[in-house]
Design a protein around this motif. Structure first.
Motif, PDB file in Angstrom:
ATOM      1  N   THR A  31       9.376   5.692  -8.404  1.00 38.67           N
ATOM      2  CA  THR A  31       9.335   5.609  -6.948  1.00 38.67           C
ATOM      3  C   THR A  31       9.291   4.153  -6.481  1.00 38.67           C
ATOM      4  OG1 THR A  31       6.948   5.897  -7.059  1.00 38.67           O
ATOM      5  CG2 THR A  31       8.260   7.858  -6.563  1.00 38.67           C
ATOM      6  N   CYS A  32       9.739   3.916  -5.276  1.00 38.52           N
ATOM      7  CA  CYS A  32       9.787   2.570  -4.705  1.00 38.52           C
ATOM      8  C   CYS A  32       8.376   2.033  -4.482  1.00 38.52           C
ATOM      9  CB  CYS A  32      10.534   2.606  -3.382  1.00 38.52           C
ATOM     10  SG  CYS A  32      12.250   3.149  -3.541  1.00 38.52           S
ATOM     11  N   ARG A  33       8.178   0.781  -4.811  1.00 42.64           N
ATOM     12  CA  ARG A  33       6.894   0.106  -4.639  1.00 42.64           C
ATOM     13  C   ARG A  33       7.156  -1.383  -4.361  1.00 42.64           C
ATOM     14  NH1 ARG A  33       5.607   4.610  -4.151  1.00 42.64           N
ATOM     15  NH2 ARG A  33       4.256   5.866  -5.442  1.00 42.64           N
ATOM     16  N   ASN A  34       6.121  -2.106  -3.991  1.00 44.01           N
ATOM     17  CA  ASN A  34       6.170  -3.559  -3.852  1.00 44.01           C
ATOM     18  C   ASN A  34       4.891  -4.090  -4.495  1.00 44.01           C
ATOM     19  OD1 ASN A  34       6.921  -6.133  -3.208  1.00 44.01           O
ATOM     20  ND2 ASN A  34       6.665  -5.912  -1.002  1.00 44.01           N
ATOM     21  N   PRO A  35       4.826  -4.056  -5.836  1.00 44.27           N
ATOM     22  CA  PRO A  35       3.562  -4.277  -6.545  1.00 44.27           C
ATOM     23  C   PRO A  35       2.862  -5.600  -6.270  1.00 44.27           C
ATOM     24  CG  PRO A  35       5.403  -4.240  -8.085  1.00 44.27           C
ATOM     25  CD  PRO A  35       5.928  -3.836  -6.746  1.00 44.27           C
ATOM     26  N   GLU A  36       3.553  -6.673  -6.159  1.00 42.82           N
ATOM     27  CA  GLU A  36       2.901  -7.963  -5.911  1.00 42.82           C
ATOM     28  C   GLU A  36       3.124  -8.468  -4.490  1.00 42.82           C
ATOM     29  OE1 GLU A  36       5.186  -8.658  -8.945  1.00 42.82           O
ATOM     30  OE2 GLU A  36       3.708  -7.892 -10.355  1.00 42.82           O
ATOM     31  N   GLY A  37       3.800  -7.675  -3.678  1.00 46.43           N
ATOM     32  CA  GLY A  37       4.109  -8.100  -2.317  1.00 46.43           C
ATOM     33  C   GLY A  37       5.123  -9.223  -2.263  1.00 46.43           C
ATOM     34  N   ALA A  38       5.899  -9.384  -3.310  1.00 44.32           N
ATOM     35  CA  ALA A  38       6.857 -10.483  -3.396  1.00 44.32           C
ATOM     36  C   ALA A  38       8.116 -10.242  -2.561  1.00 44.32           C
ATOM     37  CB  ALA A  38       7.250 -10.714  -4.852  1.00 44.32           C
ATOM     38  N   ARG A  39       8.451  -8.980  -2.304  1.00 42.23           N
ATOM     39  CA  ARG A  39       9.639  -8.652  -1.507  1.00 42.23           C
ATOM     40  C   ARG A  39       9.203  -8.297  -0.092  1.00 42.23           C
ATOM     41  NH1 ARG A  39      14.292  -7.641  -4.754  1.00 42.23           N
ATOM     42  NH2 ARG A  39      15.282  -7.950  -2.754  1.00 42.23           N
ATOM     43  N   THR A  40      10.159  -8.130   0.801  1.00 41.30           N
ATOM     44  CA  THR A  40       9.849  -7.860   2.209  1.00 41.30           C
ATOM     45  C   THR A  40       9.456  -6.412   2.481  1.00 41.30           C
ATOM     46  OG1 THR A  40      12.188  -7.433   2.664  1.00 41.30           O
ATOM     47  CG2 THR A  40      11.376  -9.688   3.027  1.00 41.30           C
ATOM     48  N   LYS A  41       9.731  -5.511   1.542  1.00 41.91           N
ATOM     49  CA  LYS A  41       9.430  -4.092   1.698  1.00 41.91           C
ATOM     50  C   LYS A  41       9.481  -3.438   0.324  1.00 41.91           C
ATOM     51  CE  LYS A  41      13.149  -1.618   3.273  1.00 41.91           C
ATOM     52  NZ  LYS A  41      14.202  -1.200   4.188  1.00 41.91           N
ATOM     53  N   PRO A  42       9.127  -2.152   0.192  1.00 48.45           N
ATOM     54  CA  PRO A  42       9.187  -1.508  -1.120  1.00 48.45           C
ATOM     55  C   PRO A  42      10.594  -1.609  -1.744  1.00 48.45           C
ATOM     56  CG  PRO A  42       7.936  -0.159   0.385  1.00 48.45           C
ATOM     57  CD  PRO A  42       8.563  -1.259   1.204  1.00 48.45           C
ATOM     58  N   TRP A  43      10.601  -1.714  -3.053  1.00 46.37           N
ATOM     59  CA  TRP A  43      11.841  -1.893  -3.807  1.00 46.37           C
ATOM     60  C   TRP A  43      11.714  -1.187  -5.151  1.00 46.37           C
ATOM     61  CZ3 TRP A  43      11.408  -4.524  -8.492  1.00 46.37           C
ATOM     62  CH2 TRP A  43      10.198  -5.214  -8.700  1.00 46.37           C
ATOM     63  N   CYS A  44      12.793  -1.215  -5.911  1.00 45.06           N
ATOM     64  CA  CYS A  44      12.774  -0.649  -7.255  1.00 45.06           C
ATOM     65  C   CYS A  44      13.863  -1.323  -8.082  1.00 45.06           C
ATOM     66  CB  CYS A  44      12.982   0.862  -7.222  1.00 45.06           C
ATOM     67  SG  CYS A  44      14.628   1.378  -6.715  1.00 45.06           S
ATOM     68  N   PHE A  45      13.899  -0.983  -9.350  1.00 46.40           N
ATOM     69  CA  PHE A  45      14.956  -1.480 -10.223  1.00 46.40           C
ATOM     70  C   PHE A  45      16.105  -0.481 -10.246  1.00 46.40           C
ATOM     71  CE2 PHE A  45      11.375  -3.869 -11.951  1.00 46.40           C
ATOM     72  CZ  PHE A  45      11.943  -5.122 -12.119  1.00 46.40           C
ATOM     73  N   VAL A  46      17.310  -0.991 -10.063  1.00 48.54           N
ATOM     74  CA  VAL A  46      18.532  -0.198 -10.181  1.00 48.54           C
ATOM     75  C   VAL A  46      19.471  -0.988 -11.085  1.00 48.54           C
ATOM     76  CG1 VAL A  46      20.542   0.729  -8.961  1.00 48.54           C
ATOM     77  CG2 VAL A  46      18.277   0.883  -7.925  1.00 48.54           C
ATOM     78  N   ASN A  47      19.858  -0.377 -12.184  1.00 51.64           N
ATOM     79  CA  ASN A  47      20.732  -1.041 -13.158  1.00 51.64           C
ATOM     80  C   ASN A  47      20.181  -2.404 -13.580  1.00 51.64           C
ATOM     81  OD1 ASN A  47      22.596   1.102 -13.131  1.00 51.64           O
ATOM     82  ND2 ASN A  47      23.561   0.273 -11.301  1.00 51.64           N
TER      83      ASN A  47
ATOM     84  N   ALA B  44       0.806  -1.218   0.000  1.00 46.11           N
ATOM     85  CA  ALA B  44       0.000   0.000   0.000  1.00 46.11           C
ATOM     86  C   ALA B  44       0.847   1.279   0.000  1.00 46.11           C
ATOM     87  CB  ALA B  44      -0.930   0.012   1.213  1.00 46.11           C
ATOM     88  N   TYR B  45       2.152   1.166   0.045  1.00 51.54           N
ATOM     89  CA  TYR B  45       3.028   2.337   0.096  1.00 51.54           C
ATOM     90  C   TYR B  45       2.869   3.196  -1.155  1.00 51.54           C
ATOM     91  CZ  TYR B  45       7.294   5.095  -0.123  1.00 51.54           C
ATOM     92  OH  TYR B  45       8.193   6.129  -0.241  1.00 51.54           O
ATOM     93  N   THR B  46       2.659   4.509  -0.972  1.00 53.37           N
ATOM     94  CA  THR B  46       2.505   5.440  -2.097  1.00 53.37           C
ATOM     95  C   THR B  46       3.412   6.661  -1.948  1.00 53.37           C
ATOM     96  OG1 THR B  46       0.654   6.538  -1.006  1.00 53.37           O
ATOM     97  CG2 THR B  46       0.111   4.766  -2.585  1.00 53.37           C
ATOM     98  N   GLY B  47       4.454   6.538  -1.162  1.00 51.34           N
ATOM     99  CA  GLY B  47       5.347   7.667  -0.916  1.00 51.34           C
ATOM    100  C   GLY B  47       6.230   8.028  -2.100  1.00 51.34           C
ATOM    101  N   ASP B  48       7.159   8.934  -1.847  1.00 48.58           N
ATOM    102  CA  ASP B  48       7.969   9.514  -2.903  1.00 48.58           C
ATOM    103  C   ASP B  48       9.437   9.066  -2.927  1.00 48.58           C
ATOM    104  OD1 ASP B  48       5.794  11.009  -3.800  1.00 48.58           O
ATOM    105  OD2 ASP B  48       6.239  12.638  -2.408  1.00 48.58           O
ATOM    106  N   VAL B  49       9.822   8.077  -2.143  1.00 47.73           N
ATOM    107  CA  VAL B  49      11.225   7.630  -2.160  1.00 47.73           C
ATOM    108  C   VAL B  49      11.534   7.049  -3.533  1.00 47.73           C
ATOM    109  CG1 VAL B  49      12.897   6.031  -1.146  1.00 47.73           C
ATOM    110  CG2 VAL B  49      11.267   7.222   0.323  1.00 47.73           C
ATOM    111  N   TYR B  50      12.645   7.485  -4.129  1.00 51.24           N
ATOM    112  CA  TYR B  50      13.008   7.058  -5.487  1.00 51.24           C
ATOM    113  C   TYR B  50      14.462   6.596  -5.583  1.00 51.24           C
ATOM    114  CZ  TYR B  50      15.070  11.690  -5.657  1.00 51.24           C
ATOM    115  OH  TYR B  50      15.817  12.803  -5.371  1.00 51.24           O
ATOM    116  N   TYR B  51      15.004   6.095  -4.483  1.00 49.32           N
ATOM    117  CA  TYR B  51      16.373   5.592  -4.469  1.00 49.32           C
ATOM    118  C   TYR B  51      16.430   4.349  -3.581  1.00 49.32           C
ATOM    119  CZ  TYR B  51      15.980   8.504  -0.335  1.00 49.32           C
ATOM    120  OH  TYR B  51      15.523   9.069   0.827  1.00 49.32           O
TER     121      TYR B  51
END
Length: 90
Positions: free
Chosen positions: A61-77, A32-39
């Protein structure tokens, strides 16, 4: 009258931004996270989600779309990386 309408629109935008979720809930792993962290946790800027077949998520911005990870994440490289998003209630 146009000033009143402009002020009213601005007020609505301010109220809306107050309802953004700036921390993640441990129970839902940040789905449900909708914040602005982008790193990520190493300080690297996240890539746009659309580059990785997540067209329904706008921006980088960081998200956890399917809840597959333990917390919000993003793609880096091109790799999934956990983000430094604060845990709610801590």
């Amino acid at each position: 009258m146009s000033v009143f309408v402009a002020n009213r629109i601005q007020s609505v935008a301010i109220v809306f931004s107050c309802f953004r979720i700036a921390c993640y809930n441990y129970d839902d792993k940040g789905v449900a996270y909708t914040g602005d962290v982008y790193y990520d946790s190493n300080g690297y800027v996240c890539q746009d989600w659309a580059q990785h077949n997540y067209a329904e998520i706008a921006g980088n911005t960081c998200r956890n779309p399917e809840g597959a990870r333990t917390k919000p994440w993003c793609f880096v490289n091109g790799h999934q990386s956990l983000c430094e998003v604060p845990l709610c209630g801590k």
